[in-house]
Design a protein around this motif. Sequence first.
Motif, PDB file in Angstrom:
ATOM      1  N   THR A 278       0.860  -1.188   0.000  1.00 15.44           N
ATOM      2  CA  THR A 278       0.000   0.000   0.000  1.00 15.44           C
ATOM      3  C   THR A 278       0.894   1.235   0.000  1.00 15.44           C
ATOM      4  O   THR A 278       2.095   1.160   0.310  1.00 15.44           O
ATOM      5  CB  THR A 278      -0.884   0.056   1.263  1.00 15.44           C
ATOM      6  N   ASP A 305      -2.484  -0.101  12.566  1.00 14.17           N
ATOM      7  CA  ASP A 305      -3.606  -0.848  13.115  1.00 14.17           C
ATOM      8  C   ASP A 305      -3.430  -2.334  12.793  1.00 14.17           C
ATOM      9  O   ASP A 305      -2.667  -2.698  11.894  1.00 14.17           O
ATOM     10  CB  ASP A 305      -4.891  -0.315  12.484  1.00 14.17           C
ATOM     11  N   VAL A 306      -4.140  -3.187  13.517  1.00 12.51           N
ATOM     12  CA  VAL A 306      -4.084  -4.621  13.227  1.00 12.51           C
ATOM     13  C   VAL A 306      -4.416  -4.842  11.762  1.00 12.51           C
ATOM     14  O   VAL A 306      -5.364  -4.264  11.237  1.00 12.51           O
ATOM     15  CB  VAL A 306      -5.082  -5.449  14.072  1.00 12.51           C
ATOM     16  N   SER A 308      -2.645  -3.977   9.181  1.00 10.76           N
ATOM     17  CA  SER A 308      -2.168  -2.963   8.243  1.00 10.76           C
ATOM     18  C   SER A 308      -0.924  -3.431   7.490  1.00 10.76           C
ATOM     19  O   SER A 308      -0.464  -2.764   6.575  1.00 10.76           O
ATOM     20  CB  SER A 308      -1.889  -1.647   8.968  1.00 10.76           C
ATOM     21  N   THR A 311       4.299  -6.681   9.188  1.00 11.30           N
ATOM     22  CA  THR A 311       5.305  -7.739   9.124  1.00 11.30           C
ATOM     23  C   THR A 311       6.170  -7.625   7.868  1.00 11.30           C
ATOM     24  O   THR A 311       7.388  -7.763   7.935  1.00 11.30           O
ATOM     25  CB  THR A 311       4.616  -9.119   9.159  1.00 11.30           C
ATOM     26  N   PRO A 460      -4.634  -2.730   3.667  1.00  8.00           N
ATOM     27  CA  PRO A 460      -4.572  -3.286   2.314  1.00  8.00           C
ATOM     28  C   PRO A 460      -5.959  -3.240   1.684  1.00  8.00           C
ATOM     29  O   PRO A 460      -6.969  -3.316   2.392  1.00  8.00           O
ATOM     30  CB  PRO A 460      -4.119  -4.728   2.542  1.00  8.00           C
ATOM     31  N   ARG A 594      -9.861 -10.053   7.561  1.00  2.54           N
ATOM     32  CA  ARG A 594      -8.581 -10.017   6.852  1.00  2.54           C
ATOM     33  C   ARG A 594      -8.716 -10.516   5.428  1.00  2.54           C
ATOM     34  O   ARG A 594      -7.773 -10.419   4.651  1.00  2.54           O
ATOM     35  CB  ARG A 594      -7.551 -10.867   7.587  1.00  2.54           C
TER      36      ARG A 594
HETATM   37  P1  ADP Z   1      -0.157  -6.528  11.204  1.00  2.00           P
HETATM   38  O1  ADP Z   1       0.099  -5.112  10.829  1.00  2.00           O
HETATM   39  O2  ADP Z   1      -1.382  -6.676  12.041  1.00  2.00           O
HETATM   40  O3  ADP Z   1       1.049  -7.216  11.778  1.00  2.00           O
HETATM   41  P2  ADP Z   1       0.250  -8.408   9.105  1.00  2.00           P
HETATM   42  O4  ADP Z   1       1.628  -7.996   8.800  1.00  2.00           O
HETATM   43  O5  ADP Z   1       0.058  -9.662   9.864  1.00  2.00           O
HETATM   44  O6  ADP Z   1      -0.532  -7.243   9.841  1.00  2.00           O
HETATM   45  O7  ADP Z   1      -0.566  -8.427   7.759  1.00  2.00           O
HETATM   46  C1  ADP Z   1      -1.895  -8.892   7.696  1.00  2.00           C
HETATM   47  C2  ADP Z   1      -2.163  -9.612   6.424  1.00  2.00           C
HETATM   48  O8  ADP Z   1      -2.163  -8.719   5.326  1.00  2.00           O
HETATM   49  C3  ADP Z   1      -1.121 -10.657   6.075  1.00  2.00           C
HETATM   50  O9  ADP Z   1      -1.777 -11.776   5.535  1.00  2.00           O
HETATM   51  C4  ADP Z   1      -0.254  -9.974   5.060  1.00  2.00           C
HETATM   52  O10 ADP Z   1       0.387 -10.899   4.204  1.00  2.00           O
HETATM   53  C5  ADP Z   1      -1.280  -9.163   4.294  1.00  2.00           C
HETATM   54  N1  ADP Z   1      -0.766  -7.973   3.650  1.00  2.00           N
HETATM   55  C6  ADP Z   1       0.200  -7.149   4.077  1.00  2.00           C
HETATM   56  N2  ADP Z   1       0.388  -6.127   3.216  1.00  2.00           N
HETATM   57  C7  ADP Z   1      -0.515  -6.291   2.244  1.00  2.00           C
HETATM   58  C8  ADP Z   1      -0.833  -5.563   1.050  1.00  2.00           C
HETATM   59  N3  ADP Z   1      -0.185  -4.439   0.752  1.00  2.00           N
HETATM   60  N4  ADP Z   1      -1.817  -6.029   0.276  1.00  2.00           N
HETATM   61  C9  ADP Z   1      -2.487  -7.147   0.600  1.00  2.00           C
HETATM   62  N5  ADP Z   1      -2.236  -7.890   1.678  1.00  2.00           N
HETATM   63  C10 ADP Z   1      -1.255  -7.466   2.508  1.00  2.00           C
END
Ligand code: ADP
Length: 699
Positions: A278, A305-306, A308, A311, A460, A594
């Motif tokens: 994003t 936020d959760v 977002s 990782t 996302p 999600r």
């Molecule tokens: P958090 O910020 O809560 O740690 P995560 O990193 O676990 O979130 O990401 C949540 C989910 O979104 C994961 O399955 C990740 O692979 C997916 N994700 C992360 N970035 C994007 C993106 N730009 N587009 C689509 N999915 C994404």
Amino acid sequence: MSVNIKNNNLGEMPVTTLQGVGPRNAERLGRLGINTVQDVLFHLPSRYQDRTRVVPIGSLRPGEQVVVEGEVELSDIRFGRRRSLLVQIADGSGSLMLRFFHFSAAQKANLVRGVRLRCFGEVRRGPVSLELIHPEYSRLEEGDESAVEETLTPIYPTTEGMHQLSWRSMTERALAVLEEQPGLLHEWLPQELLDRYNLPALLETVRFLHRPPPDVSQHQLLEGDHPAQRRLAFEELLAHQISLRKLRHEQRKTAAPMLDGGDRLGKMLLAALPFKLTAAQQRVVGEISSDLKQRHPMMRLVQGDVGSGKTVVAALAAVQAVEAHHQVVLMAPTELLAEQHLRNFQGWLEPLGIKVAWLTGRHKGKKREQVLSQLVDGSAAVIVGTHALFQGDVQFKSLGLAIIDEQHRFGVHQRLALREKGAENGRVPHQLIMTATPIPRTLAMSAYADLDVSVIDELPPGRKPVATVVIPDSRREEVISRVRSACKEGRQTYWVCTLIEESEALQCQAAEDTAALLAEALPELNVGLVHGRLKASDKEQIMLDFKSGKLDLLVATTVIEVGVDVPNASLMIIENPERLGLAQLHQLRGRVGRGAAESHCVLMYHLLSESARERLSIMRATNDGFAIAQKDLELRGPGEVLGTRQTGEMQLRIADLVHHQSLLPEVQQAAETVLERYPAHAQPLVRRWLGQKTEYGSV
Ligand code: ADP
Ligand code: MG
């Protein structure tokens, strides 16, 4: 910085220099953190009594604390359920009963008809008339019109063995010292700031708060809104702000490895991802990347936020470090979360030829030694784990970057410890801290002034807000059939059990019972169970089975709170949500919503208090983590919102971060002014308010 503060100030004068304060009292005061005369003066009353006027008895109302004067009309001992001495007094406007349960013969002999008394106490409704129970009283002799108090009477927060009278005489003495030598309490706020923010001078402020004049608004004082209180709160917040800025400044001065080895690996990782970053992720990745190329350590907090997508941002930072031939440590607060990071990182990095190792408290003996040696010889480029990574025997070949997930559970000291660990030839690793608990801006400004902050303020694409309903657990059957139909459509469900019991064993037992009941009620579904007492490998297997769709329904304790990612799960039931705080509910709910499907969260309560009702209605109203955090702050206070950091390290004596948050922007400005124009004031201000704790301000 070196300033010559002469020792002739109240901050250096032990309490025992006050007449009447001996070693015993000094020890009691020490329990309250009061060691110097200055501390005494900054120990402010929590409320006040008005003993400045004599109130006519005829106008008394129950609940008031008052001074009255009157002549004894009757005095009598009653032998009812409790023996008591009753004394009726009157002043021409009405009469009032004094009631004593404990009294001496001499006392009784004194309180006879015709004697004039001045009393102070709280007015209560008695069986026949208004009463004062155990009032303070003194006899007024003929012609003796001794004055009432001239100022409001302060009531101090106290500790065992210290009476209000001792406090009053002690503060009286301290104020007298000040009267004689006003220079002993130094004004460290430059006149420029006092003028700019319209703050009263320190001396005046201190005198005022200990002995306010009778015409002051007690309500304003109780609320902490009086200009005098705001002035002290301002100075205290300023001291904290300055100390954090100095910490930040010191840290920026140390050296860090420049992680500037190119972006080949990063590009490969991006190309392999099934999605595009994003705009918010790209911006934050850019901010981190340019920090890492500097020769000074990055100290950056990423808030998002959760869901977002933090990782992958962390993974991109990690490959930049690895490409520059440095190691990376990624630390999570729970084993479950560490395991998930491990899987993600392995999936993303191992195809690039980067070895990802892992270490938690469960790794013992040979296994542990093996991992440790891979860290020392550098064959493990990335290590994922929990607190176990703090232990003394963990050494690295060349640690370049430390990533900490869910920062609010780690304190500043732990972060510093990790930094020390990676220190090598005077160089320290870069630090990236990620938190899914959004911190309201004003709070972040004060508690995280030592960090730079990036915000991933975009989810996302395709995410839909989770529709939330609040219903009583008497409708459990309905909820169960809802689970049935959702799972029939191929979607998956979380069922979260929360329990008030402290014992983890009981929590797990309850989750087991619930899982058994649900398995019976829903025989067509595959029901799994995960809780804190399972072996790590079993937990992992169950999570994998849920993720792969083998399980339809996952019953869990709150262990799933952080980070677990199963996009196909679109329904969450939370039992007894009234027992959880907003932040935790928001985290839990973040497990659904999600994927592409419309998601739902059912908050199934048992009993709602007023405040629980308010919390749950906020959950129903919004999915915005920042809005929820702001509410959480208002409802529970900063200690809960910030966790260890606040409780352990930013204890405020006078200021209240919620109540005084409107001061923070000015405090920030003021900190800049002090550091730039009045650097000699910085250290004394910090010392005055943070005392011993200043050390971490000059690491
Ligand atoms: P958090 O910020 O809560 O740690 P995560 O990193 O676990 O979130 O990401 C949540 C989910 O979104 C994961 O399955 C990740 O692979 C997916 N994700 C992360 N970035 C994007 C993106 N730009 N587009 C689509 N999915 C994404
Ligand atoms: Mg996460």
